[in-house]
Design an enzyme around this catalytic site. Structure first.
Site, PDB file in Angstrom:
ATOM      1  N   ASP A 142       0.868  -1.182   0.000  1.00  0.00           N
ATOM      2  CA  ASP A 142       0.000   0.000   0.000  1.00  0.00           C
ATOM      3  C   ASP A 142       0.900   1.226   0.000  1.00  0.00           C
ATOM      4  OD1 ASP A 142      -3.265   0.308   1.010  1.00  0.00           O
ATOM      5  OD2 ASP A 142      -2.017   2.102   0.853  1.00  0.00           O
ATOM      6  N   TYR A 163     -11.138   9.233 -13.558  1.00  0.00           N
ATOM      7  CA  TYR A 163     -11.582   7.990 -12.912  1.00  0.00           C
ATOM      8  C   TYR A 163     -12.279   7.095 -13.929  1.00  0.00           C
ATOM      9  CZ  TYR A 163     -13.231   5.063  -9.056  1.00  0.00           C
ATOM     10  OH  TYR A 163     -13.453   4.005  -8.197  1.00  0.00           O
ATOM     11  N   VAL A 206     -18.900   1.498  -2.538  1.00  0.00           N
ATOM     12  CA  VAL A 206     -18.591   0.547  -1.474  1.00  0.00           C
ATOM     13  C   VAL A 206     -18.347   1.320  -0.184  1.00  0.00           C
ATOM     14  CG1 VAL A 206     -17.108  -1.366  -0.749  1.00  0.00           C
ATOM     15  CG2 VAL A 206     -17.503  -0.962  -3.190  1.00  0.00           C
TER      16      VAL A 206
END
Lengths: 273, 278
Positions: free
Chosen positions: A37, A173, A206
């Site tokens: 990450d 995006y 989400v």
């Protein structure tokens, strides 16, 4: 007995959110995990990104399942760093069987000052980062010679432009997430000869820190036409991270041994609406 | 503990092939089964269709898993028979949660050789049969507080065109249209609707001379073998496999029917070894 006993999964963006959920879900099925990450800021992203403490939590939760995890800091925009992470992980755990290109950012609603930067950064992370992830890890999979499964995290914004508003974040995006489908298709063709399967998942909103944060919520409140366009077909406002993980756990298991080249929405009917 | 304990699943075309496999996989996960099959021949279908004995075998195999099954001989084209079979099954098993609209036939001809009867049998079974199956099931599904899951069996021929299959391709594309409309109409009731799109599956519908001849037009009619056809099937797929097994489709159906996919609806899921993107 889990469905992924003895497998090794390389997961990007694993410190929190969907990535952490994937790590835990795959570990529940018996897989060991190589986790990376960024755990740091990206200039055009106004919401708080993950931290080393988040990754420590992922490590704890995977280890609590009695699975091994090798976690490190790496930026998906930096393929050399990814190669190093894969080399370190496979040295400990063995070759990679599963790749989950999950790391992503959503600069929508960020500062207006630099829309060009938002576009470029989201394409770099969400598209080039996916390419770098596969290219860094797939040699290990090919070399092992026992097939494998790759899941690229796209989005409903990889199948539709609904809610587009011309901002750098939203155009970048959607472009990046559509581009991920192209990567999936070309990789599925390339890697079939090695019995390596490649699919995409396409989540609707989400319940993770990327979506549920002050910046995104303010953006949706100030742009109600965007919020309205992003309603699901089923009467649920969002899905949970584990719903995406469940789809991935299916796709990477032998239950899906002949599924490749597929775009799988987990979107409460968003794209069919 | 299976993923479908306490659920009841309606499976059409359940006497053999994919339908039997679905019944068994769903039962392995804990579901009771309402099964129908024509168990008889349709004149335009060039291979032997399922028999009552096949359906009895499905019954035995489901019961061997300690699950209940109500099996009835019924034609998906016959609304009255289909509805009676389903209603009887629901009366005996108590509820309905899952529908696998699987019954289907295959036949082959160049466009100008597709007879009216071939067309009508195909559309009647593979498209209207799916509609009638779901129409009969919806009132039972809507009776559930927690919704349900419907899986329609389409095909790679529901996504791509294929020569000598005009009637089949039209029916399987039509199934996708039904899936989308059902998904939209039923979402408020938490009823999910998806389609699966198999490539060539290792069943009697595929493993027969008519199919072998279709895929090997270079050989004299009636002479192509399973291996000859397999070489041609291989070229359809990206992954190096000639066909997939019924259980591969069943595994996808189980996933879609389960809570693992609780927010998956309106989706076309190929189980096709990469055929449609090749």
């Amino acid at each position: 007995m889990g469905k992924l006993e003895g497998k090794v999964a390389f997961i990007t963006g694993a410190a929190r959110g969907q990535g952490r959920s994937h790590a835990i879900r795959l570990a529940q099925e018996g897989a060991d995990i190589i986790a990376i990450d960024l755990m740091g800021p990206v200039a055009s992203v106004a919401y708080p990104m993950s931290t080393p403490a988040d990754m420590e939590q992922t490590v704890k939760e995977v280890e609590a399942l009695d699975r091994r995890i090798i976690a490190s800091q790496a930026d998906v925009r930096d393929i050399a760093a990814l190669r190093t992470a894969v080399a370190q992980g496979t040295a400990e755990l063995g070759p990679v069987d599963i790749i989950l290109a999950n790391a992503g950012i959503a600069p929508q609603g960020g500062p207006d000052a630099d829309q060009d930067l938002a576009f470029h950064e989201v394409v770099e992370v969400n598209l080039a980062g996916v390419r770098n992830t596969v290219q860094a890890a797939v040699p290990s999979m090919i070399e092992k010679g026992q097939g494998g499964a790759i899941v690229l995290t796209s989005s409903t914004q990889g199948l539709t432009g609904r809610g587009g508003d011309g901002s750098g974040g939203s155009e970048g995006y959607a472009a990046a997430k559509h581009g991920v489908v192209g990567l999936m298709r070309t990789y599925a063709n390339w890697l079939a000869q090695y019995s390596i399967r490649v699919n995409t998942v396409h989540p609707t909103g989400v319940n993770t820190p990327m979506v549920v944060n002050e910046v995104m919520q303010r953006y949706l409140t100030e742009n109600p036409e965007v919020g309205n366009a992003l309603q699901n077909l089923m009467p649920v406002p969002m899905v949970e991270a584990v719903d995406i993980s469940n789809a991935i756990a299916f796709l990477v298991s032998d239950d899906a041994r002949y599924i490749t080249g597929v775009t799988l929405p987990v979107d409460a009917g968003f794209t069919v609406r | 503990m299976g993923m479908l304990e306490g659920k009841v699943a309606f499976v059409t075309g359940a006497a053999r092939g994919q339908g039997r496999s679905h019944a068994l996989r769903l039962a392995q996960e804990g579901a009771d089964i309402i099964a129908v099959d024509l168990c008889g021949q349709i004149d335009t279908v060039p291979y032997p269709m399922a028999t009552p004995e096949d359906l009895q075998q499905t019954v035995r195999e489901v019961e061997a898993l300690d699950r209940r099954i109500v099996a009835t001989q019924a034609d998906v084209r016959d609304t009255a028979a289909l509805t009676a079979a389903l209603d009887d099954g629901v009366a005996q098993l108590g509820r309905l949660d899952i529908v696998a609209a699987n019954a289907g036939i295959a036949s082959y001809a160049a466009v100008e050789d597709v007879s009216d009867q071939m067309w009508d049998d195909m559309i009647g079974t593979n498209l209207s049969g799916v509609f009638k199956t779901v129409r009969a099931a919806v009132p039972h599904l809507k009776a559930n507080e927690d919704g349900g899951s419907v899986v329609l069996t389409s095909s790679t021929a529901g996504i791509m065109g294929m020569a000598h299959l005009a009637h089949y391709v039209a029916a399987k594309h039509g199934v996708v249209g039904l899936m989308k409309v059902f998904a939209i109409e039923l979402a408020p009731h938490m009823i999910r609707v998806n389609s699966v799109h198999p490539t060539t599956v290792n069943t009697d519908m595929v493993q027969n001379q008519g199919t072998y001849d279709l895929f090997r037009p270079d050989l004299a009619p009636g002479t192509a073998t399973r291996d000859d056809a397999g070489d041609a099937f291989l070229t359809l797929n990206l992954l190096p496999v000639k066909w997939v097994e019924p259980v591969d489709i069943s595994n996808a159906v189980v996933f879609l029917a389960s809570d693992m996919a609780r927010y998956v609806t309106g989706v076309q899921l190929p189980v096709d070894a990469g055929s449609v993107i090749k």
